[in-house]
Design a protein around this motif. Structure first.
Motif, PDB file in Angstrom:
ATOM      1  N   VAL A 110     -38.973 -65.141  84.942  1.00 30.71           N
ATOM      2  CA  VAL A 110     -38.366 -63.935  84.175  1.00 30.71           C
ATOM      3  C   VAL A 110     -37.552 -64.482  83.167  1.00 30.71           C
ATOM      4  N   LEU A 111     -36.697 -65.536  83.467  1.00 31.15           N
ATOM      5  CA  LEU A 111     -35.749 -65.850  82.420  1.00 31.15           C
ATOM      6  C   LEU A 111     -36.323 -66.497  81.229  1.00 31.15           C
ATOM      7  N   THR A 112     -37.791 -67.019  81.430  1.00 30.20           N
ATOM      8  CA  THR A 112     -38.257 -67.499  80.354  1.00 30.20           C
ATOM      9  C   THR A 112     -38.848 -66.595  79.394  1.00 30.20           C
ATOM     10  N   CYS A 113     -39.077 -65.356  80.075  1.00 34.55           N
ATOM     11  CA  CYS A 113     -39.282 -64.174  79.176  1.00 34.55           C
ATOM     12  C   CYS A 113     -38.462 -63.745  78.145  1.00 34.55           C
ATOM     13  N   LEU A 114     -36.996 -64.079  78.682  1.00 29.87           N
ATOM     14  CA  LEU A 114     -35.891 -63.493  77.894  1.00 29.87           C
ATOM     15  C   LEU A 114     -35.808 -64.292  76.609  1.00 29.87           C
ATOM     16  N   LYS A 115     -36.511 -65.603  76.578  1.00 31.23           N
ATOM     17  CA  LYS A 115     -36.653 -66.361  75.447  1.00 31.23           C
ATOM     18  C   LYS A 115     -37.874 -66.181  74.421  1.00 31.23           C
ATOM     19  N   ASP A 116     -38.725 -65.255  74.931  1.00 30.56           N
ATOM     20  CA  ASP A 116     -39.894 -65.119  74.005  1.00 30.56           C
ATOM     21  C   ASP A 116     -39.531 -64.678  72.690  1.00 30.56           C
ATOM     22  N   LYS A 117     -40.703 -64.686  71.805  1.00 32.81           N
ATOM     23  CA  LYS A 117     -40.466 -64.403  70.407  1.00 32.81           C
ATOM     24  C   LYS A 117     -40.423 -62.728  70.300  1.00 32.81           C
ATOM     25  N   ASP A 118     -41.281 -62.198  71.028  1.00 34.78           N
ATOM     26  CA  ASP A 118     -41.365 -60.754  70.839  1.00 34.78           C
ATOM     27  C   ASP A 118     -40.244 -59.726  71.418  1.00 34.78           C
ATOM     28  N   ALA A 162     -29.314 -67.498  90.190  1.00 32.16           N
ATOM     29  CA  ALA A 162     -30.326 -67.958  89.540  1.00 32.16           C
ATOM     30  C   ALA A 162     -30.109 -68.288  88.102  1.00 32.16           C
ATOM     31  N   GLY A 163     -28.719 -68.142  87.744  1.00 33.23           N
ATOM     32  CA  GLY A 163     -28.403 -68.460  86.305  1.00 33.23           C
ATOM     33  C   GLY A 163     -28.934 -67.145  85.259  1.00 33.23           C
ATOM     34  N   GLY A 164     -29.226 -66.067  85.721  1.00 34.02           N
ATOM     35  CA  GLY A 164     -29.577 -65.049  84.992  1.00 34.02           C
ATOM     36  C   GLY A 164     -28.631 -64.621  84.145  1.00 34.02           C
ATOM     37  N   VAL A 165     -27.388 -64.744  84.591  1.00 33.28           N
ATOM     38  CA  VAL A 165     -26.336 -63.949  83.637  1.00 33.28           C
ATOM     39  C   VAL A 165     -26.332 -64.845  82.149  1.00 33.28           C
ATOM     40  N   ALA A 166     -26.265 -66.417  82.237  1.00 35.66           N
ATOM     41  CA  ALA A 166     -26.168 -66.923  81.002  1.00 35.66           C
ATOM     42  C   ALA A 166     -27.609 -66.624  80.350  1.00 35.66           C
ATOM     43  N   ALA A 167     -28.708 -66.399  81.047  1.00 33.71           N
ATOM     44  CA  ALA A 167     -29.810 -66.220  80.179  1.00 33.71           C
ATOM     45  C   ALA A 167     -29.866 -64.939  79.440  1.00 33.71           C
ATOM     46  N   VAL A 168     -29.143 -63.961  80.109  1.00 37.76           N
ATOM     47  CA  VAL A 168     -29.208 -62.708  79.480  1.00 37.76           C
ATOM     48  C   VAL A 168     -28.102 -62.605  78.616  1.00 37.76           C
ATOM     49  N   ILE A 169     -27.005 -63.491  78.719  1.00 39.90           N
ATOM     50  CA  ILE A 169     -25.954 -63.223  77.601  1.00 39.90           C
ATOM     51  C   ILE A 169     -26.512 -64.258  76.375  1.00 39.90           C
ATOM     52  N   CYS A 214     -29.718 -64.022  75.385  1.00 44.25           N
ATOM     53  CA  CYS A 214     -30.651 -62.963  75.048  1.00 44.25           C
ATOM     54  C   CYS A 214     -30.009 -61.980  74.220  1.00 44.25           C
ATOM     55  N   ILE A 215     -28.657 -61.435  74.697  1.00 38.98           N
ATOM     56  CA  ILE A 215     -28.177 -60.424  73.909  1.00 38.98           C
ATOM     57  C   ILE A 215     -27.446 -60.944  72.411  1.00 38.98           C
ATOM     58  N   GLY A 216     -27.211 -62.467  72.554  1.00 39.44           N
ATOM     59  CA  GLY A 216     -26.798 -63.141  71.212  1.00 39.44           C
ATOM     60  C   GLY A 216     -28.008 -63.079  70.233  1.00 39.44           C
ATOM     61  N   SER A 217     -28.999 -63.156  70.909  1.00 42.03           N
ATOM     62  CA  SER A 217     -30.212 -63.497  69.787  1.00 42.03           C
ATOM     63  C   SER A 217     -30.878 -62.124  69.375  1.00 42.03           C
ATOM     64  N   CYS A 218     -30.556 -60.974  69.898  1.00 40.80           N
ATOM     65  CA  CYS A 218     -31.072 -59.825  69.679  1.00 40.80           C
ATOM     66  C   CYS A 218     -30.464 -58.952  68.532  1.00 40.80           C
ATOM     67  N   LYS A 219     -31.018 -57.868  68.171  1.00 41.04           N
ATOM     68  CA  LYS A 219     -29.889 -56.962  67.308  1.00 41.04           C
ATOM     69  C   LYS A 219     -30.392 -55.569  68.164  1.00 41.04           C
ATOM     70  N   GLY A 220     -29.623 -54.524  67.824  1.00 44.71           N
ATOM     71  CA  GLY A 220     -29.812 -53.049  67.824  1.00 44.71           C
ATOM     72  C   GLY A 220     -30.023 -52.742  69.434  1.00 44.71           C
ATOM     73  N   VAL A 248     -17.573 -62.590  77.787  1.00 51.27           N
ATOM     74  CA  VAL A 248     -16.688 -61.499  77.351  1.00 51.27           C
ATOM     75  C   VAL A 248     -16.709 -61.607  75.766  1.00 51.27           C
ATOM     76  N   PRO A 249     -16.750 -62.974  75.128  1.00 48.17           N
ATOM     77  CA  PRO A 249     -16.785 -63.070  73.665  1.00 48.17           C
ATOM     78  C   PRO A 249     -18.118 -62.435  73.222  1.00 48.17           C
ATOM     79  N   GLN A 250     -19.090 -62.492  73.840  1.00 44.38           N
ATOM     80  CA  GLN A 250     -20.604 -62.129  73.386  1.00 44.38           C
ATOM     81  C   GLN A 250     -20.740 -60.323  73.374  1.00 44.38           C
ATOM     82  N   LEU A 251     -19.522 -59.859  74.386  1.00 45.18           N
ATOM     83  CA  LEU A 251     -19.571 -58.453  74.444  1.00 45.18           C
ATOM     84  C   LEU A 251     -18.686 -57.950  73.441  1.00 45.18           C
ATOM     85  N   SER A 252     -17.575 -58.681  73.178  1.00 43.95           N
ATOM     86  CA  SER A 252     -16.730 -58.223  72.249  1.00 43.95           C
ATOM     87  C   SER A 252     -17.693 -58.282  70.680  1.00 43.95           C
TER      88      SER A 252
END
Lengths: 361, 422
Positions: free
Chosen positions: B256-264, B292-299, B301-307, B337-341
């Protein structure tokens, strides 16, 4: 009697005199009495005081002794209590020491192992890094794949364009539009056009009907199914008597492959197949597949005027209708009969009989 | 000869009917014509043409009806009122696959607008015929039937229950295994819409063995299919701990973590929604996600998205940090924390800011160490300014106020310790 009279005369004063004489003495008496009382009281007082002092002294001694006795008893108790308290404090202190050590150990080992937590966090951060790297690689790979796919698509498009524009290629006489004589060297499109194959419209694919040949169902005569060894496996029994035929001949006879008759070997619509083959061979010699079409579209809307024999007032009559009457209601299926010409079996048994009749000796 | 003329009259009539129905079908594709068609009374005409002898006319009439009903819900109600549905359902069972596709299209177009219309479809017994269509050989028919079922089941739990009672779920699971991608997409979205209403329905979907197949298909490169699969899995896992555990047992991590890197964008959003639904139930599940390293992947992903695509990821971090202080510390060391701020200060929308403030609060509330880690990134002034600003919504104000208060206390605690110690 005189005395009586005198006494009676003095009787009134006797009383007074008696009273006064007594009363004169009274203060003295009183004084003396008082003095005597005072002295006596004082003496008694002294006596009593002495007695009391004596008593006090004795009582003090008794009380002293009693109090000291009580005190010692109390002291013993106090000492006991103090000792007890001291021992308990000691024990408590030791117990606290043990408990402190144990609690520290337990919390550090089981509840909140600081080093384990540090390890865990380190492992988590390492996993995170690994995952991040892997995901980045994955993203890069996807990017590369997409770019490659894009490039390939572009290539294909350009190729297709070149194939479609193949007629713009320059000939020896006429330079094409991409090969202007005023240019130093031809446009890259020119080279592309040279490389491209001319595009022809897709012709309908000739469906190869897979011909089921007879050898397919004769597959059971393959070497797998029958043992075709020259020598049979030895059987331990006594030899059969008598002259025997040659074993190869016997095997040939026994495992002779199926030799179907001509009627079976050839397909029943071979005439049609032969026609198709002929057509195919002629098609090979064609230069162009398209039928010759007229150049103008004037003839497109012209209707075909059939000949008189084929046309009637109500439209063209099909050829078959002239000969046969058909009753479509009685048809079982909508396909027509197949014209099948059976093959004749004049020569089917030639050379396959045992007799040697007719053979040239 | 008169026989020929008579036949010619009939031929002309048939040609006229065919032409009419084809033109109507074509006109119905353009929205500006539909009003005119409606006023001209096309519904009743199409209704009679549905009963035509010629199959082509029937099919085209059904297609035209479907397009009309698709346009808005008044027309769909008109379709229902003209009693077209029973006829459609009856002939669905008998006709060829083109007609089945067209009829299923009509049912889908009617059912998508509102629960009442969907109820009307269920009442005329369409569900059984649609389920029979799901067993058809042609994948186009299956797709149309699955789409119709999806739109019916989407509205509320009773309709979903009716769809499940008709026995659609095992057939949908079979449809998922078919090779056609469009069919897989529709079947996955149908299962997702069925499972989203209640835990019992989700349990039914899981009992039909859907989770294993869905998990296998996460690796498929098609973006829309991934989007539907992830949405289905997240709808299943959101209801209870057991369902979430079953989804996890299907070995979706780390794929599932690879899906976090998808273009869509939608794939990323749905993937982070799925991880959020899994992580929110218990500390053990959150720990699994962290391991499973999900936290890093999600962070990332947050960094690369908007809105709005960020929102599930932010909430996931909040849920993970809320369970225990070790997990909060894990979030901190993954540079959450930096990402969330950044989210807090960058995002224009109020609800995303509120979510980011809540997540920061969950991270920082455990011990002074955590509070210090949060305070170091200079989020407290931002929180304060959000709290004081008059433009932020009440929800945002409440959340930021609470978090600011908590953080300040903890931060003061930690600083006092640092000062007093030497």
């Amino acid at each position: 009697m005189a005395t009586l009279a005198r006494l009676q005369a003095r009787s009134s004063t006797v009383g007074n005199q008696y009273y006064f004489r007594n009363s004169v003495v009274d203060p003295f008496r009183k004084k003396e009495n008082d003095a005597a009382v005072k002295i006596q009281s004082w003496f008694r007082g002294c006596q009593v005081r002495a007695y009391i002092r004596h008593l006090n002294r004795i009582v003090t001694i008794i009380q002293k002794w009693w109090r000291s006795f009580l005190g010692r008893k109390q002291y013993q108790l106090t000492v006991q209590v103090a000792y007890y308290t001291m021992m308990m404090n000691l024990y408590n202190a030791m117990a606290v020491r043990i408990q402190r050590r144990w609690r520290g150990y337990r919390v550090r080992k089981y509840l909140f192992n600081y080093y384990y937590l540090k390890e865990y966090l380190k492992v988590v951060s390492e996993t995170n890094d690994a995952i991040r790297k892997a995901l980045e690689e994955f993203a890069e790979m996807k990017e590369r794949e997409e770019k490659k796919a894009n490039l390939e698509r572009e290539e294909k498009k350009r190729d297709y364009q070149a194939r479609k524009m193949h007629y713009l290629l320059s000939t020896k006489q006429i330079p094409g539009i991409y090969n202007s004589p005023f240019r130093k060297e031809p446009d890259p499109w020119e080279l592309q056009l040279q490389k491209a194959k001319p595009l022809t419209h897709r012709r309908p694919k000739v469906k190869q009907k897979d011909s089921t040949s007879l050898t397919d169902w004769l597959a059971c005569t393959s070497t797998r199914s029958f043992p075709r060894s020259e020598i049979l496996p030895p059987i331990n029994r006594k030899q059969c008597q008598g002259p025997f035929r040659d074993i190869t001949e016997v095997l040939e006879q026994r495992y002779r492959p199926l030799e179907p008759t001509l009627r079976v070997a050839e397909p029943i619509d071979e005439l049609k197949l032969a026609r198709e083959e002929l057509r195919r061979e002629e098609w090979l010699q064609n230069v162009n597949d398209n039928m010759f079409l007229p150049f103008s579209s004037y003839h497109k809307n012209e209707k075909y005027i059939p000949s008189m024999h084929l046309s009637s007032k109500y439209g063209p009559v099909s050829y078959k209708e002239q000969f046969r009457s058909e009753n479509p209601k009685k048809w079982i299926c909508n396909k027509d009969f197949q014209t099948v010409l059976p093959s004749f079996e004049l020569f089917s048994k030639y050379g396959k009989l045992y007799s040697k009749a007719g053979q040239i000796v | 000869m008169s026989q020929r003329q008579v036949l010619q009259v009939f031929e002309q009539y048939q040609k006229a009917r065919t032409q009419f129905v084809q033109m109507v079908a074509e006109l119905a594709t353009r929205p500006q014509n539909i009003e005119t068609l409606q006023n001209a009374g096309v519904m009743s005409l199409l209704r009679t043409l549905l009963l035509d002898v010629v199959p082509t006319i029937q099919q085209t009439a059904a297609l035209a009806l479907g397009r009309l009903a698709n346009y808005n819900d008044d027309l769909a109600e008109a379709v229902v009122k003209c009693d077209i549905l029973p006829q459609l359902v009856y002939s669905l069972a008998e006709q060829n696959r083109f007609y089945k596709k067209a009829a299923a299209f009509v049912l889908r177009a009617v059912g998508k607008h509102s629960p009442q219309l969907a109820q009307a479809i269920v009442d005329c017994g369409a569900l059984d015929t649609l389920v029979i269509c799901l067993e058809d050989f042609d994948p186009g028919v299956k797709e149309a039937a699955a789409w119709a079922l999806r739109y019916i089941a989407r509205h509320n739990a009773e309709l979903s229950q009716a769809v499940v009672d008709a026995g659609a779920v095992p057939l949908l699971v079979l449809c998922i295994q078919e090779p056609e991608i469009a069919l897989k997409r529709i079947a996955a979205s149908a299962l997702s819409d069925i499972a989203k209403h209640s835990p019992e329905l989700a349990q039914t979907v899981v009992d039909a063995g859907a989770v294993a197949h869905l998990a296998q298909m996460i690796l498929n490169p098609d973006a829309k299919l991934k989007h539907q699969i992830l949405s289905a899995l997240s709808q299943v896992s959101k209801h209870s701990v057991d369902l979430a555990e079953m989804v996890v047992e299907a070995e979706i991590f780390p794929v599932v973590l690879t899906c976090l890197k998808d273009k869509d964008e939608y794939v990323k959003k749905n993937a982070s929604t799925l991880i959020r639904e899994i992580a929110k139930h218990t500390p053990e599940l959150s720990q699994l996600v962290v391991n499973a390293g999900g936290v890093a992947a999600v962070i990332d992903c947050i960094g690369s998205c908007k809105g709005n695509t960020r929102l599930p990821g932010i909430m996931m971090l909040g849920y993970v940090a809320a369970h225990s202080e070790n997990l909060a510390m894990a979030v901190i060391i993954s540079k959450g924390v930096p990402q969330l701020s950044v989210c807090l200060s960058e995002e224009p929308e109020d609800h995303i800011k509120a979510a980011a403030a809540w997540a920061l609060g969950q991270i920082g509330r455990h011990t002074p160490e955590h509070a210090r880690a949060v305070a170091v990134t200079n989020t407290l002034p931002v929180l304060l300014s959000l709290y004081m600003s008059t433009e932020s919504s009440e929800d945002l104000q409440v959340k930021t106020g609470v978090q600011w208060h908590n953080q300040l206390i903890e931060a003061l605690n930690s600083w006092a310790q640092v000062i007093l110690l030497p």
